[in-house]
Design a protein around this motif. Structure first.
Motif, PDB file in Angstrom:
ATOM      1  N   TRP A 148       0.613   5.705   0.322  1.00 19.41           N
ATOM      2  CA  TRP A 148      -0.202   6.905   0.542  1.00 19.41           C
ATOM      3  C   TRP A 148       0.713   8.110   0.782  1.00 19.41           C
ATOM      4  O   TRP A 148       1.919   7.943   0.932  1.00 19.41           O
ATOM      5  CB  TRP A 148      -1.202   6.712   1.667  1.00 19.41           C
ATOM      6  CG  TRP A 148      -0.597   6.498   3.037  1.00 19.41           C
ATOM      7  CD1 TRP A 148      -0.389   7.441   3.990  1.00 19.41           C
ATOM      8  CD2 TRP A 148      -0.152   5.265   3.594  1.00 19.41           C
ATOM      9  NE1 TRP A 148       0.168   6.881   5.111  1.00 19.41           N
ATOM     10  CE2 TRP A 148       0.318   5.549   4.897  1.00 19.41           C
ATOM     11  CE3 TRP A 148      -0.093   3.937   3.116  1.00 19.41           C
ATOM     12  CZ2 TRP A 148       0.855   4.565   5.731  1.00 19.41           C
ATOM     13  CZ3 TRP A 148       0.435   2.973   3.953  1.00 19.41           C
ATOM     14  CH2 TRP A 148       0.895   3.277   5.238  1.00 19.41           C
ATOM     15  N   PHE A 170       0.861  -1.192   0.000  1.00 17.35           N
ATOM     16  CA  PHE A 170       0.000   0.000   0.000  1.00 17.35           C
ATOM     17  C   PHE A 170       0.885   1.225   0.000  1.00 17.35           C
ATOM     18  O   PHE A 170       1.989   1.206   0.550  1.00 17.35           O
ATOM     19  CB  PHE A 170      -0.877   0.059   1.248  1.00 17.35           C
ATOM     20  CG  PHE A 170      -1.619  -1.200   1.513  1.00 17.35           C
ATOM     21  CD1 PHE A 170      -2.504  -1.687   0.570  1.00 17.35           C
ATOM     22  CD2 PHE A 170      -1.411  -1.895   2.694  1.00 17.35           C
ATOM     23  CE1 PHE A 170      -3.186  -2.857   0.821  1.00 17.35           C
ATOM     24  CE2 PHE A 170      -2.092  -3.062   2.938  1.00 17.35           C
ATOM     25  CZ  PHE A 170      -2.990  -3.551   2.003  1.00 17.35           C
ATOM     26  N   ASP A 224      -7.752  -7.787  -1.248  1.00 13.03           N
ATOM     27  CA  ASP A 224      -8.315  -8.034   0.080  1.00 13.03           C
ATOM     28  C   ASP A 224      -9.705  -8.625  -0.125  1.00 13.03           C
ATOM     29  O   ASP A 224     -10.674  -7.885  -0.284  1.00 13.03           O
ATOM     30  CB  ASP A 224      -8.373  -6.690   0.843  1.00 13.03           C
ATOM     31  CG  ASP A 224      -8.823  -6.864   2.273  1.00 13.03           C
ATOM     32  OD1 ASP A 224      -9.036  -8.008   2.712  1.00 13.03           O
ATOM     33  OD2 ASP A 224      -8.959  -5.836   2.973  1.00 13.03           O
ATOM     34  N   ILE A 258      -8.062  -1.341   6.680  1.00 16.23           N
ATOM     35  CA  ILE A 258      -7.488  -0.120   6.141  1.00 16.23           C
ATOM     36  C   ILE A 258      -8.506   0.987   6.365  1.00 16.23           C
ATOM     37  O   ILE A 258      -9.631   0.921   5.848  1.00 16.23           O
ATOM     38  CB  ILE A 258      -7.162  -0.290   4.644  1.00 16.23           C
ATOM     39  CG1 ILE A 258      -6.026  -1.313   4.524  1.00 16.23           C
ATOM     40  CG2 ILE A 258      -6.769   1.048   4.040  1.00 16.23           C
ATOM     41  CD1 ILE A 258      -5.848  -1.849   3.153  1.00 16.23           C
ATOM     42  N   ASN A 259      -8.134   1.961   7.198  1.00 14.40           N
ATOM     43  CA  ASN A 259      -9.036   3.054   7.516  1.00 14.40           C
ATOM     44  C   ASN A 259     -10.373   2.545   8.068  1.00 14.40           C
ATOM     45  O   ASN A 259     -11.431   2.854   7.568  1.00 14.40           O
ATOM     46  CB  ASN A 259      -9.272   3.900   6.263  1.00 14.40           C
ATOM     47  CG  ASN A 259      -9.155   5.373   6.600  1.00 14.40           C
ATOM     48  OD1 ASN A 259      -8.361   5.728   7.469  1.00 14.40           O
ATOM     49  ND2 ASN A 259      -9.902   6.214   5.918  1.00 14.40           N
ATOM     50  N   ALA A 282      -3.406   0.633  -3.612  1.00  6.95           N
ATOM     51  CA  ALA A 282      -2.952  -0.721  -3.260  1.00  6.95           C
ATOM     52  C   ALA A 282      -2.532  -1.389  -4.555  1.00  6.95           C
ATOM     53  O   ALA A 282      -3.152  -1.161  -5.594  1.00  6.95           O
ATOM     54  CB  ALA A 282      -4.078  -1.502  -2.609  1.00  6.95           C
TER      55      ALA A 282
END
Lengths: 237, 421
Positions: B64, B62, B137, B202-203, B231
């Protein structure tokens, strides 16, 4: 049956060497009834061990039933002992957790005879010793004389040529001793060679030949007429 | 081997001094018990963690953005920046090692009761996603479908909701498909309900999230062409870290970030994490066996010692047996068998109790996990191979423990044995 020719044996402990047997020449025929006498240290136990293939000797020769016994490996020695020799010990040496029948059957167990078969044979031998009713008793539940009779039955079960008895009456009272000697005599009457190590004169006098050891050599062999004189002397005491 | 006299003798030898035999057996029992418990516990920990991430693509990472930490090309440090939709197109075209690349946007935090259905409402994480995200995922579909290409192309106002969202906003067993939810002021039609297959969050947890088509989210939330998060997975045979570095270099260049800036681009490499975790478990496993075998060895040495004592005590008996014609092999096998019986019986009890205890713990854990608790310890089991291996170890250990005493028994000459009073 047994021929010894100048047998020597010494024990080495550390730096000390103890010369125990200093040339034993001995001949015991089949069916003889012999006692070996001697004071302690005369080498009689050592001689018995060699005769019983429990120990090896240094030089000379030992021929048992036409077979030379020298430097055998343990497995061979064990097989010979099992087939040829029956042992009777002073302290009986019965296996404490086996009952009378199982003790008697033990030599057959080592011959890999089936349990059922060896138990039947063991019962026969116990019966012969008058101990049929005691077959299921442990050694701790038997008297000294009974124990020794069990031991004799055990010695006989494998049909040996020779019975070696090391002080068989040493732990028994006089009456019982004589009973045991009677049994050994009966055994001898059936043609089995019986050799007894003892230091008791009255016991020795019941045999047909007495071999006296002194300091590692044969000092005297008493037999025939001499033996009768010996008996009279022992009885007179 | 299977005759009564032999077992009678073993029984007698071992029960003659019961306390001693029990204490000796305890050493072996404890060794194998510890081995089973420890390997079960480390398996449980492993299962607990691995099960949570097992279905997650291991060749993924991932990435960001964060504030820059170095001034570069006239920009000051501390600049806020974001990826954009053009980056996606450029990366897909210029990084051939990429298997999947999916962007993800997030709604604002902290907006209370942002999802409303009639009189019911709740606060959930809003996420914008691409169809490919479930390749990385995976989610199980409870109802309907996941976001598809047409949703993306047409910027449809549809949403996929997490299972918890469904449970809160809908009646039990109600069909949610086609119903409308008001999310941050705009109505979306529900097309699917999902349940996550992993425990990677995630988040926010996926069960408590609402998923919108990525393009729809960009439009309705006034995000322009912003992209918050990406991702990606590497093609087979290519390390993720290689792809990760390549993507980072390209993105830094496109957004005028100093090549040496380590803060501006944040990433997590799942492949590396997996390697670390499996390395950790390998370490735990090795430690388990070292300690377990060590404890077992101590027990076995105890057995060997006691067998020596037993042989010593039975010197005379062994002598008599040999005088009566017992062969050396008979004596050796007898002593060895006694030793093997002692270790195997003790070990077997340890094995059974260890497995039994693990089974109990497992039952307790299952009850707990049914209550919905997050547990990081699952199925603390030992597999059949370990159990069989331990049994083999026990028999071998027993033989080993018996060999020295057996040799001793054989070195006793019958005469010496008989002379002993």
């Amino acid at each position: 049956m047994i021929v010894l020719d100048s047998v020597h044996k010494s024990y080495v402990t550390g730096n000390n060497s103890l010369h125990v047997l200093k040339g034993i020449d001995l001949e015991i025929g089949a069916g003889e009834f012999v006692s070996i006498m001697g004071s302690s240290g005369s080498g009689k136990s050592t001689l018995l061990n060699i005769l019983g293939i429990l120990d090896d000797y240094d030089s000379g020769s030992y021929v048992l039933n036409g077979k030379k016994i020298k430097s055998l490996n343990e497995t061979k020695a064990a097989m010979l002992r099992n087939e040829m020799i029956g042992f009777v010990f002073q302290s009986f040496n019965l296996i404490s957790f086996k009952n009378a029948r199982e003790n008697v059957a033990l030599p057959l167990y080592y011959q890999k005879v089936s349990r059922r078969k060896r138990n039947v044979i063991a019962m026969e031998y116990l019966d012969r010793m008058g101990l049929k009713d005691w077959a299921d008793h442990l050694p701790s539940e038997l008297s000294g004389g009974q124990k020794q009779r069990v031991a004799i039955a055990r010695a006989l079960i494998s049909n040996p040529k020779v019975i070696l008895a090391d002080e068989p009456t040493g732990a028994l009272d006089t009456t019982t001793s004589f009973e045991v000697m009677d049994i050994l005599k009966e055994v001898n009457d059936q043609g089995i060679t019986v050799i007894i190590v003892t230091h008791e004169h009255d016991i020795a006098s019941m045999t047909r030949k007495i071999i006296r050891l002194r300091d590692g050599v044969i000092a005297e062999v008493i037999k025939n007429g001499d033996l009768q004189m010996y008996r009279d002397r022992v009885l007179a005491e | 081997m299977f005759d009564i006299d032999r077992w009678n003798e073993i029984w007698h030898a071992l029960t003659k001094n019961k306390v001693r035999s029990l204490l000796t057996a305890f050493g072996v029992f404890w060794g194998i018990f510890m081995l089973i418990i420890m390997s079960g516990a480390s398996n449980g920990l492993k299962n607990g963690i691995v099960e949570g991430v097992a279905k997650f693509a291991t060749n993924s990472a991932f990435i960001w953005t964060d504030r820059t930490s170095e001034p570069y090309k006239g920009f000051t440090r501390g600049r806020y920046w974001l990826f954009n939709s053009d980056d996606l197109v450029y990366l897909k075209a210029n990084v051939p090692e990429l298997e999947f690349l999916t962007p993800k946007n997030f709604g604002q935090f902290g907006s209370s009761n942002n999802v409303i259905r009639g009189r019911l409402s709740g606060s959930y994480n809003i996420k914008g996603d691409y169809p490919e995200y479930v390749k990385i995922d995976p989610y199980t579909l409870v109802f309907g479908r996941w976001i598809n290409e047409m949703d993306i192309r047409d910027r449809r106002k549809v949403c996929v909701i997490g299972e918890k969202v469904y449970e809160t906003l809908f009646e039990a067993k109600e069909d949610p498909i086609g119903e409308y939810l008001k999310i941050s002021g705009v109505y979306y039609q529900v097309v699917g309900v999902v349940r996550p297959e992993t425990r990677v969050n995630i988040n926010g947890r996926a069960e408590e999230s609402v998923f919108l088509p990525f393009t729809t989210m960009q439009q309705t939330f006034n995000m322009g062409d912003q992209v918050h998060f990406m991702a990606f997975t590497a093609k087979k045979g290519i390390p993720v870290s290689v792809v990760e570095e390549k993507i980072k270099t390209i993105l830094k260049k496109r957004h005028s970030i100093a090549p040496t800036d380590t803060q501006a681009l944040q990433s997590v490499n799942i492949e590396k994490q997996f390697q670390q975790i499996s390395g950790l478990f390998l370490g735990i496993g090795i430690l388990t066996w070292i300690v377990g075998i060590g404890t077992l060895m101590a027990g076995v040495i105890g057995v060997s010692n006691i067998m020596l004592v037993i042989v010593r005590e039975r010197t005379k008996e062994i002598g008599v047996q040999r005088a009566l014609g017992a062969r050396p092999s008979t004596i050796i096998s007898q002593i060895m068998l006694e030793s093997v019986v002692l270790t195997t019986v003790a070990g077997y009890i340890g094995l059974s109790l260890g497995v039994g205890l693990l089974e109990l713990v497992n039952k307790a854990l299952e009850m707990q996990s049914k209550g919905g608790d997050e547990i990081f310890f699952r199925n603390p089991e030992v597999n059949l191979n370990i159990a069989l291996a331990s049994l083999a170890v026990l028999v071998i250990a027993g033989l080993f423990a018996g060999s020295i005493p057996a040799k001793r028994a054989l070195s006793i000459k019958p005469i010496e044995a008989l002379r002993e009073e």
